[in-house]
Enzyme design. Structure first.
Site, PDB file in Angstrom:
ATOM      1  N   PHE A 112      41.768  47.965  30.522  1.00  0.00           N
ATOM      2  CA  PHE A 112      40.692  46.990  30.691  1.00  0.00           C
ATOM      3  C   PHE A 112      40.985  45.986  31.792  1.00  0.00           C
ATOM      4  O   PHE A 112      40.078  45.352  32.326  1.00  0.00           O
ATOM      5  CB  PHE A 112      40.411  46.266  29.368  1.00  0.00           C
ATOM      6  N   LYS A 113      42.261  45.842  32.161  1.00  0.00           N
ATOM      7  CA  LYS A 113      42.611  44.893  33.214  1.00  0.00           C
ATOM      8  C   LYS A 113      41.935  45.233  34.542  1.00  0.00           C
ATOM      9  O   LYS A 113      41.717  44.361  35.382  1.00  0.00           O
ATOM     10  CB  LYS A 113      44.134  44.863  33.403  1.00  0.00           C
ATOM     11  N   ASP A 114      41.581  46.509  34.733  1.00  0.00           N
ATOM     12  CA  ASP A 114      40.888  46.904  35.969  1.00  0.00           C
ATOM     13  C   ASP A 114      39.552  46.189  36.127  1.00  0.00           C
ATOM     14  O   ASP A 114      39.093  45.963  37.249  1.00  0.00           O
ATOM     15  CB  ASP A 114      40.639  48.415  35.985  1.00  0.00           C
ATOM     16  N   THR A 145      48.657  44.724  33.162  1.00  0.00           N
ATOM     17  CA  THR A 145      48.289  43.826  34.260  1.00  0.00           C
ATOM     18  C   THR A 145      48.959  44.265  35.559  1.00  0.00           C
ATOM     19  O   THR A 145      48.341  44.247  36.630  1.00  0.00           O
ATOM     20  CB  THR A 145      48.690  42.370  33.941  1.00  0.00           C
TER      21      THR A 145
END
Length: 480
Positions: A112-114, A145
């Site tokens: 989800f960091k993308d 991250t």
């Protein structure tokens, strides 16, 4: 829109200034002076927008120093089907009555960091080009991250990345994603310690204002407001996907249905974005925080006691990206919880934590009321819970989830309310934590073709002790 420090520094700054700065000069975190309020008319107008255009609408409320045309172009460059593998960008899947899974891990590094990091890379390149400057990013990662930042920044003009990570504490896949990169502007530093040591180093360097200014040090961790701001967008998208248009087409009917979100959380960044969305007026009923065995945040929301732990007391778990005992973004929420009392926040996160390693708000009779006002609930998940949830989800729905998402789903089920969709935020694809998936299901999870054999690629990284001075020396030695 101007931004202030949670610790009361007198300066007020515009977005592009804090984009490149990270922490405030007093060690506080930046927040907007006030949260922009979203009206039912805006929600009605935004429903059905492509994700890139929804991102522009939300971000433009916080950014007034990038021309609208440029900001829209940056959003459309970032959120494409080519980059995220799906036209919806963050599609929603119903698992069972009232429970949904929001896919946030279709980006380049499968996490989800993308969602925020791809935007951050484009914002950095835009602003540095506009200023004719360079930036040296110093970051800390517990697993996702780092790779998201490095894939977003590789090849970007004027940007170097120095990423610290806890030596030997990430999954083999996570390590391979980062350490196999050979780009000249990417530097990996494996720290002999835990993630909190890495995070402490980043903060120590950021608080050395002379060093920070001399060597143009910035950050991509969620202490950087731009990261968190970008994550706010998918809460709006999740709300729109989970709520059918009201039968009454009038705009004022928008927002009459509420949703809840369950969020696996270690550093409080992902769920803090949900807090911001709720403060903006998005109809969020509950924000359900899920921890693993490192339950610092669950303890706070149950008791009012925030008690950080040292490296020796931070468990190494099968959801390693949440093996965190000092939640950086938590200061932002406490700032709001205390009525934006910067002096008290400075005392709690400065003196109290330094002296006692804890502070206690539970004795305050107003704590329970304040907690309820912000809609937070919390729970804890263990390794056995993760295995059981992964097995159950695979057996009943034919869906394989990663270990962190399993923590979120396990805790979410305790708080489902009739008529209120519960949206569980997916954090990563299961291949990143293959050993636990094999333990749960007896077979390897699916692996995207582009990552086949990644663990066998040559690695490039440097091992250093948990010492900010040594890290600063490494940075300066690699700036020529």
């Amino acid at each position: 829109m101007l931004y202030l420090s949670t610790r009361g520094h007198p300066d007020r700054k515009h977005f592009c200034e804090i984009l490149l700065e990270g922490l405030a000069p007093d060690g506080g975190l930046y927040l907007p002076e006030q949260y922009p309020q979203v009206t039912p008319e805006q929600l009605s107008r935004w429903r059905g927008l492509p994700y890139a255009d929804l991102a522009f609408e939300v971000l433009s409320l916080y950014i007034d120093d990038i021309p609208a045309g440029d900001l829209r172009a940056i959003c459309r460059k970032t959120y494409t089907e080519e980059v995220f593998g799906t036209k919806e960008i963050v599609p929603l899947k119903q698992l069972e009555e009232g429970v949904y899974l929001q896919a946030l891990s279709n980006g380049p590094t499968l996490a989800f960091k993308d969602m925020a990091m791809q935007l951050l890379g484009n914002l950095f390149e835009y602003e540095l080009g506009r200023r004719g400057q360079e930036l040296n990013i110093l970051g800390a990662t517990s697993g996702d991250t780092g790779s998201a930042a490095e894939y977003a920044m590789r090849g970007k003009k004027g940007v170097r990345v120095f990423m610290t990570s806890p030596y030997g504490r990430m999954s083999p896949f996570q390590q391979a994603q980062m350490f196999s990169l050979q780009d000249a502007n990417i530097h990996n530093i494996a720290i002999e310690g835990v993630f909190d040591d890495c995070q402490d180093i980043v903060k120590a360097v950021s608080n050395d204002l002379e060093f920070k200014r001399k060597y143009k040090i910035g950050t991509v961790n969620s202490i950087n407001w731009a990261r968190l701001m970008a994550q706010v967008v998918y809460y709006f998208a999740g709300y729109f996907h989970a709520t059918s248009p009201h039968p009454n087409p009038l705009p004022e009917a928008e927002g009459t249905k509420r949703v809840s979100f369950a969020v696996p959380s270690g550093n409080f960044g992902n769920i803090c974005a949900g807090h911001v969305a709720r403060m903006m007026g998005l109809p969020i009923d509950k924000l359900v925080l899920a921890t693993n065995e490192n339950d610092v945040l669950d303890e706070f929301f149950r008791t009012g006691v925030y008690r950080v732990r040292g490296g020796a007391d931070t468990y190494e778990t099968s959801s390693p990206s949440m093996d965190i005992s000092k939640a950086s973004n938590f200061e932002r929420f406490v700032f709001d919880l205390l009525g934006r009392d910067a002096e008290t926040v400075k005392r709690l996160f400065g003196e109290a934590l330094a002296k006692n390693g804890r502070f206690d708000l539970g004795a305050d009779l107003a704590f329970a009321q304040a907690r309820a006002r912000y809609g937070f609930l919390s729970g804890k998940s263990t390794h056995a819970d993760r295995l059981a949830t992964i097995r159950d989800t695979h057996r009943r729905f034919g869906v394989t989830i990663d270990t962190h998402t399993a923590d979120g789903l396990k805790v979410a089920r305790h708080f489902v309310q009739p008529g209120v969709p519960m949206i569980v935020l997916e954090t990563a694809l299961p291949i990143k934590f293959a050993a636990t998936i094999v333990e749960a299901l007896g077979h390897e999870p699916d692996r995207p073709a582009r990552f086949r054999g990644i663990e066998d690629l040559p690695k490039r990284m440097t091992v250093l002790p948990a010492d900010a001075v040594k890290v600063k020396a490494f940075v300066t030695a690699h700036l020529s």
